[in-house]
Design a protein around this motif. Structure first.
Motif, PDB file in Angstrom:
ATOM      1  N   VAL A 138       1.020  -1.501  -0.291  1.00 49.72           N
ATOM      2  CA  VAL A 138      -0.002  -0.216   0.357  1.00 49.72           C
ATOM      3  C   VAL A 138       0.868   1.290   0.066  1.00 49.72           C
ATOM      4  O   VAL A 138       0.569   2.377  -0.566  1.00 49.72           O
ATOM      5  CB  VAL A 138      -0.626  -0.311   1.401  1.00 49.72           C
ATOM      6  N   ALA A 139       1.860   1.673   0.943  1.00 48.34           N
ATOM      7  CA  ALA A 139       3.026   2.616   0.734  1.00 48.34           C
ATOM      8  C   ALA A 139       3.814   2.649  -0.474  1.00 48.34           C
ATOM      9  O   ALA A 139       3.939   3.321  -0.797  1.00 48.34           O
ATOM     10  CB  ALA A 139       3.854   2.068   1.501  1.00 48.34           C
ATOM     11  N   THR A 140       3.779   1.933  -0.998  1.00 48.81           N
ATOM     12  CA  THR A 140       4.074   2.284  -2.665  1.00 48.81           C
ATOM     13  C   THR A 140       3.730   2.673  -3.726  1.00 48.81           C
ATOM     14  O   THR A 140       3.833   3.360  -3.911  1.00 48.81           O
ATOM     15  CB  THR A 140       4.783   0.473  -3.005  1.00 48.81           C
ATOM     16  N   VAL A 141       2.213   2.373  -3.381  1.00 46.41           N
ATOM     17  CA  VAL A 141       1.076   2.643  -4.017  1.00 46.41           C
ATOM     18  C   VAL A 141       1.184   4.621  -3.882  1.00 46.41           C
ATOM     19  O   VAL A 141       1.093   5.721  -4.722  1.00 46.41           O
ATOM     20  CB  VAL A 141      -0.218   2.167  -4.250  1.00 46.41           C
ATOM     21  N   LEU A 142       1.250   5.015  -2.687  1.00 48.91           N
ATOM     22  CA  LEU A 142       0.875   6.311  -1.683  1.00 48.91           C
ATOM     23  C   LEU A 142       1.809   7.302  -2.172  1.00 48.91           C
ATOM     24  O   LEU A 142       1.942   7.925  -3.114  1.00 48.91           O
ATOM     25  CB  LEU A 142       0.514   6.066  -0.231  1.00 48.91           C
ATOM     26  N   PHE A 143       3.434   6.245  -2.036  1.00 46.62           N
ATOM     27  CA  PHE A 143       4.491   7.322  -2.798  1.00 46.62           C
ATOM     28  C   PHE A 143       4.536   7.206  -4.336  1.00 46.62           C
ATOM     29  O   PHE A 143       4.428   8.500  -5.010  1.00 46.62           O
ATOM     30  CB  PHE A 143       6.202   6.272  -2.259  1.00 46.62           C
ATOM     31  N   LEU A 144       4.073   6.319  -4.828  1.00 44.96           N
ATOM     32  CA  LEU A 144       4.113   6.907  -6.262  1.00 44.96           C
ATOM     33  C   LEU A 144       3.204   7.419  -7.103  1.00 44.96           C
ATOM     34  O   LEU A 144       3.279   8.313  -7.776  1.00 44.96           O
ATOM     35  CB  LEU A 144       3.693   4.850  -7.058  1.00 44.96           C
ATOM     36  N   LEU A 145       2.165   7.588  -5.976  1.00 50.38           N
ATOM     37  CA  LEU A 145       1.027   8.366  -6.329  1.00 50.38           C
ATOM     38  C   LEU A 145       1.151   9.859  -5.613  1.00 50.38           C
ATOM     39  O   LEU A 145       1.071  11.211  -7.223  1.00 50.38           O
ATOM     40  CB  LEU A 145      -0.870   8.348  -6.201  1.00 50.38           C
ATOM     41  N   ALA A 146       1.746  10.280  -4.941  1.00 46.98           N
ATOM     42  CA  ALA A 146       2.910  11.539  -5.085  1.00 46.98           C
ATOM     43  C   ALA A 146       3.703  11.456  -5.517  1.00 46.98           C
ATOM     44  O   ALA A 146       3.908  12.757  -6.060  1.00 46.98           O
ATOM     45  CB  ALA A 146       3.267  11.193  -3.446  1.00 46.98           C
ATOM     46  N   ALA A 147       4.523  10.939  -5.630  1.00 48.17           N
ATOM     47  CA  ALA A 147       5.321  11.153  -6.962  1.00 48.17           C
ATOM     48  C   ALA A 147       5.189  11.571  -8.200  1.00 48.17           C
ATOM     49  O   ALA A 147       5.429  12.479  -8.567  1.00 48.17           O
ATOM     50  CB  ALA A 147       6.558   9.847  -7.118  1.00 48.17           C
ATOM     51  N   PHE A 148       4.023  10.722  -8.974  1.00 46.07           N
ATOM     52  CA  PHE A 148       3.540  11.666 -10.637  1.00 46.07           C
ATOM     53  C   PHE A 148       2.765  12.449 -10.169  1.00 46.07           C
ATOM     54  O   PHE A 148       2.906  12.844 -11.404  1.00 46.07           O
ATOM     55  CB  PHE A 148       3.296  10.063 -10.854  1.00 46.07           C
ATOM     56  N   SER A 149       2.922  12.692  -8.880  1.00 47.03           N
ATOM     57  CA  SER A 149       1.510  13.730  -9.400  1.00 47.03           C
ATOM     58  C   SER A 149       2.448  15.319  -8.969  1.00 47.03           C
ATOM     59  O   SER A 149       1.204  16.155  -9.805  1.00 47.03           O
ATOM     60  CB  SER A 149       1.002  14.111  -7.610  1.00 47.03           C
ATOM     61  N   VAL A 150       3.371  15.077  -8.976  1.00 46.19           N
ATOM     62  CA  VAL A 150       4.481  16.097  -8.803  1.00 46.19           C
ATOM     63  C   VAL A 150       5.557  16.184 -10.129  1.00 46.19           C
ATOM     64  O   VAL A 150       5.883  17.197 -10.992  1.00 46.19           O
ATOM     65  CB  VAL A 150       5.593  16.765  -7.475  1.00 46.19           C
ATOM     66  N   ASP A 151       6.121  14.824 -10.868  1.00 45.45           N
ATOM     67  CA  ASP A 151       7.316  14.962 -11.891  1.00 45.45           C
ATOM     68  C   ASP A 151       6.946  13.851 -12.101  1.00 45.45           C
ATOM     69  O   ASP A 151       7.616  12.581 -10.914  1.00 45.45           O
ATOM     70  CB  ASP A 151       8.372  15.895 -10.929  1.00 45.45           C
ATOM     71  N   TRP A 152       6.822  13.554 -13.344  1.00 46.42           N
ATOM     72  CA  TRP A 152       6.836  11.799 -13.575  1.00 46.42           C
ATOM     73  C   TRP A 152       7.862  11.449 -13.730  1.00 46.42           C
ATOM     74  O   TRP A 152       7.589  10.548 -14.035  1.00 46.42           O
ATOM     75  CB  TRP A 152       5.766  11.884 -14.998  1.00 46.42           C
ATOM     76  N   VAL A 153       9.401  12.001 -14.056  1.00 51.12           N
ATOM     77  CA  VAL A 153      10.354  11.433 -14.181  1.00 51.12           C
ATOM     78  C   VAL A 153      10.779  10.645 -13.149  1.00 51.12           C
ATOM     79  O   VAL A 153      10.828   9.123 -12.504  1.00 51.12           O
ATOM     80  CB  VAL A 153      11.111  12.502 -14.179  1.00 51.12           C
ATOM     81  N   VAL A 154      10.384  11.300 -11.818  1.00 50.48           N
ATOM     82  CA  VAL A 154      10.794  10.790 -10.401  1.00 50.48           C
ATOM     83  C   VAL A 154       9.273   9.733 -10.160  1.00 50.48           C
ATOM     84  O   VAL A 154      10.406   8.499  -9.983  1.00 50.48           O
ATOM     85  CB  VAL A 154      10.523  11.831  -9.303  1.00 50.48           C
ATOM     86  N   GLY A 155       9.136   9.820 -10.573  1.00 53.26           N
ATOM     87  CA  GLY A 155       7.664   9.196 -10.464  1.00 53.26           C
ATOM     88  C   GLY A 155       8.468   7.504 -11.387  1.00 53.26           C
ATOM     89  O   GLY A 155       8.235   6.740 -10.710  1.00 53.26           O
TER      90      GLY A 155
END
Length: 533
Positions: free
Chosen positions: A121-138
């Motif tokens: 679950v944590a991995t999905v939440l962190f990915l959502l947070a990263a992709f919402s700001v910068d798709w490269v980091v995500g």
């Protein structure tokens, strides 16, 4: 408890995302010379406090859940062992199953199993947070995250083999040490103390080596996984740094300012933290898997026994059909062609000289021994082994076994729900109302704390207190005076009708209690003739 453990562990993820954002906000405000920093600072302190509380709650719930699960497993294992399951286990293996293996199962369910759910679950939440700001980091997170579980699975087979070897070594060491401890007097008599001490030391050194091999694999695995995580964090730092220096143009472009870049950089180690914790607990999974394989046959045997043998609530009828028995090391047939029927609720008294087979016949009825020919039946069905009786009979022998604990603890083995009044009553019936500390009298496994006669009467009281419909009693009044013998006979008479009694005794006083008497010994031409006589 497990639900609260999962929620407290999962709460760390959104708090980590918020903490990274507040740190980036505070750093950007300091860099830009903001006039007031109290709001981000106060929010940051609050977030840190909440993360600390969530961590403390997780530690508490993890310890509680692990203890509860281990206790439940120990209860099932102990019940299986007390019912006779796992008859091939040595005492050392049984103690290892109760202590180490049950503890390993508890640690797995309170540690690795919970962390696996949290990490997903944590991995999905962190990915959502990263992709919402910068798709490269995500994208960096998405591509590097599978490296940790993939590598964990690659080394899993080696860790599992090491854990299996360590568990086998622990089981052997437990039995080996217990056997030497039991035979310490014999070892001393033959002056073997020093030699056996050296042998125990060698076995102990071998166990330590196997333990260190398991830990070596665990630490090496953690080190490699930490390396992957560090490289991934460095990759994010490189991308953010080059972007802030305007050396690359991919990604969100001008939208990546200092605060956003710092937030993404702070988010990177938090993103890999749940996966690192999962990998760190992988050796718990290996140990639990090895323990589960060892415990599964024992618990499956217990479940099959419990499901197929319900406790009878009425007295049991006994039938012996052409039963013969001889011990393997004896040329003489102890019992020959025994035919006998005991009606439910009646009393059969077995009499005869010592060594004529009274105790052996009780063991055949109980299922402790199998007849060479013929069949023993309970209520028309083949007599189950003692391991499968699940409370259908109670045994009071000449050499009773007790658990370390109080008199009350030992009495409640057969009747867990009995109150103190019932315990006092059955003790009085057996002439034990004047024990030194009453129900709180302490005992060891051999009845230490009581005299030999008191120990046999306590075993009788335990059998009388149990709800078992069949009571097998071996010399229940041996070496007692007439008054105490009559008191016990009166207690047994009160249970006739509701219980079937089979009593082996030398005392003629039981003639008044017997509905049937059977004489065993050379005076009878054969066992068959004695039974019908």
């Amino acid at each position: 408890m497990v639900r609260w453990l999962y929620l407290s562990a999962l709460a760390d993820t959104p708090l980590a995302i918020v903490q990274a954002g507040l740190l980036a906000w505070l750093a950007a405000a300091l860099l830009n010379g903001a006039p007031s920093l109290w709001l981000p600072a106060a929010l940051l302190v609050l977030t840190l406090a909440l993360r600390a509380l969530a961590g403390a709650a997780r530690a508490r719930f993890s310890a509680g859940a692990g203890a509860d699960i281990s206790q439940a497993v120990r209860r099932d294992v102990a019940e299986a062992l007390l019912r006779g399951a796992g008859g091939t286990l040595t005492a050392g293996e049984a103690s290892t199953a109760l202590l180490e293996q049950a503890g390993a199962v508890g640690r797995y369910h309170a540690g690795f199993a919970i962390q696996r759910r949290v990490a997903s679950v944590a991995t999905v939440l962190f990915l959502l947070a990263a992709f919402s700001v910068d798709w490269v980091v995500g994208l960096i997170f998405l591509c590097t995250a599978p490296l940790i579980p993939v590598f964990m699975m690659l080394v899993g087979s080696g860790a599992q083999r090491a854990a299996d070897r360590q568990l086998d070594s622990l089981r052997f060491l437990g039995g080996y040490f217990l056997d030497r401890l039991r035979g310490v007097l014999t070892l001393r008599a033959f002056a073997r103390e020093a030699a056996e001490q050296q042998a125990v030391d060698r076995v102990n050194v071998e166990y330590r080596k196997r333990t260190m091999k398991v830990l070596r694999i665990a630490f090496l695995t953690s080190a490699v996984l930490e390396l992957f995580a560090a490289l991934s964090v460095a990759l994010v730092a490189l991308y953010v740094g080059l972007h802030l220096l305007n050396l690359i143009a991919i990604g969100p472009g001008p939208g990546l300012d200092f605060a956003t870049g710092l937030w993404l950089l702070l988010l990177a180690p938090e993103f890999y933290q749940p996966l690192r914790q999962l990998a760190a607990g992988y050796h718990d999974r290996a140990a639990a898997h090895a323990a589960a394989e060892a415990l599964a046959p024992l618990l499956e045997e217990r479940q099959s026994v419990s499901g197929s043998n319900a406790v009878s609530t009425t007295a049991t009828a006994l039938t012996l059909d052409q039963v013969s028995f001889a011990y393997p090391d004896s040329e003489d047939t102890l019992l020959s062609n025994c035919d006998l029927t005991v009606q439910a609720g009646t009393c059969l008294v077995l009499r005869g000289d010592s060594g004529t087979g009274k105790s052996t016949l009780l063991k055949l009825i109980a299922g402790l021994l199998a007849p060479d020919t013929g069949e023993v039946r309970h209520d028309g069905r083949p007599a189950p082994l003692l391991a499968q009786t699940t409370g259908n009979l109670a045994w009071a022998g000449q050499h009773p076994w007790f658990i370390h604990g109080t008199v009350a603890d030992n009495l409640r083995l057969g009747a867990p729900d009995a109150d103190d009044a019932a315990l006092h009553q059955v003790l009085a019936e057996c002439g034990l109302e004047h024990l030194p500390a009453g129900l709180d009298t302490r005992l060891d496994e051999n009845g230490g704390g009581l005299s030999g006669g008191q120990g046999r009467r306590l075993a009788l009281a335990r059998a009388l207190l149990s709800p078992a419909p069949l009571l097998l009693l071996d010399e229940p009044t041996a070496e007692l005076d007439d008054a105490l013998e009559q008191r016990i006979i009166t207690a047994l008479r009160a249970r006739k009708g509701r219980r079937t009694l089979v009593i082996a005794t030398h005392s003629p006083a039981f003639a008044t209690l017997a509905d049937q008497s059977l004489w065993l010994g050379p005076s009878a031409e054969s066992m068959e003739g004695a039974a019908h006589g």
